[in-house]
Motif scaffolding. Structure first.
Motif, short mmCIF file in Angstrom:
data_model
loop_
_atom_site.label_atom_id
_atom_site.label_comp_id
_atom_site.label_asym_id
_atom_site.label_seq_id
_atom_site.Cartn_x
_atom_site.Cartn_y
_atom_site.Cartn_z
N GLU A 116 0.82 -1.20 0.00
CA GLU A 116 0.00 0.00 0.00
C GLU A 116 0.86 1.26 0.00
OE1 GLU A 116 -3.17 2.14 2.96
OE2 GLU A 116 -3.18 -0.06 2.86
N ALA A 159 2.46 1.65 -3.42
CA ALA A 159 1.47 2.09 -4.40
C ALA A 159 1.17 3.58 -4.25
CB ALA A 159 0.19 1.27 -4.25
N GLU A 160 1.07 4.05 -3.02
CA GLU A 160 0.83 5.47 -2.78
C GLU A 160 2.00 6.31 -3.29
OE1 GLU A 160 -0.05 6.13 1.35
OE2 GLU A 160 -1.83 4.85 1.28
N HIS A 161 3.23 5.83 -3.06
CA HIS A 161 4.40 6.56 -3.53
C HIS A 161 4.39 6.62 -5.06
CE1 HIS A 161 8.58 8.03 -3.41
NE2 HIS A 161 8.71 7.33 -4.53
N LEU A 162 4.06 5.50 -5.70
CA LEU A 162 4.04 5.46 -7.16
C LEU A 162 3.01 6.42 -7.74
CD1 LEU A 162 4.44 1.63 -7.76
CD2 LEU A 162 6.15 3.41 -8.22
N GLU A 163 1.90 6.61 -7.04
CA GLU A 163 0.87 7.56 -7.50
C GLU A 163 1.39 8.99 -7.52
OE1 GLU A 163 -2.77 7.31 -5.33
OE2 GLU A 163 -2.97 5.15 -5.71
N ASP A 164 2.28 9.31 -6.56
CA ASP A 164 2.74 10.69 -6.39
C ASP A 164 4.09 10.98 -7.05
OD1 ASP A 164 0.48 11.18 -4.88
OD2 ASP A 164 1.48 10.72 -3.00
N CYS A 165 4.83 9.95 -7.46
CA CYS A 165 6.20 10.17 -7.95
C CYS A 165 6.32 9.70 -9.39
CB CYS A 165 7.19 9.41 -7.05
SG CYS A 165 8.91 9.64 -7.54
N SER A 166 6.37 10.64 -10.31
CA SER A 166 6.41 10.28 -11.73
C SER A 166 7.70 9.55 -12.11
CB SER A 166 6.21 11.51 -12.61
OG SER A 166 7.26 12.44 -12.39
N LEU A 188 7.28 6.00 -10.95
CA LEU A 188 6.24 5.37 -11.76
C LEU A 188 6.79 5.01 -13.14
CD1 LEU A 188 3.33 4.45 -11.93
CD2 LEU A 188 2.72 6.75 -12.72
#
Length: 114
Positions: A39, A42-49, A52
């Motif tokens: 989790e 996943a949250e980090h990936l949402e915020d870090c291009s 990602l």
């Protein structure tokens, strides 16, 4: 697993850097991370291009390997040859000491492939 090898269950799981996230990318892709860490990643990936983008590259790499090599039967003894070559490398934080040692592994029989 002993308590000194596992973080306290009450401590929140966090990622300290992009490097930390990317060091777990293959475990994340293979669903081998704990749900709490999954989790947080996943949250980090949402915020870090940047992460990602790197995650997407690793995901595509795994998909390519799966497409190209998924049906091949590994040669006999490949698993044992790989295990014999495994080593561990450790570094002291200040960079003054480096140690390399061969990992001791037991010989295993090849697992049958589906």
């Amino acid at each position: 697993m002993s308590s000194d090898q596992r973080p306290d269950a009450d401590e929140p799981i966090s990622v300290d850097s992009c490097e930390d996230v990317l060091s777990h990318v293959f475990e994340f892709l293979d669903h081998e991370t704990e749900p709490a860490r999954r989790e947080v990643i996943a949250e980090h990936l949402e915020d870090c291009s940047g992460c990602l983008r790197q995650f997407g590259i690793e995901q595509e790499f795994k998909a390519l390997v799966r497409r190209r090599c998924g049906g091949d039967v590994p040669p006999p003894g490949l698993r044992d040859r790989i295990k014999l070559q495994l080593t561990t490398v450790s570094f002291e934080e200040d960079g003054t000491q480096v140690s390399v040692e061969r990992v001791s592994v037991e010989r295993t029989q090849e697992r049958p492939t589906a």
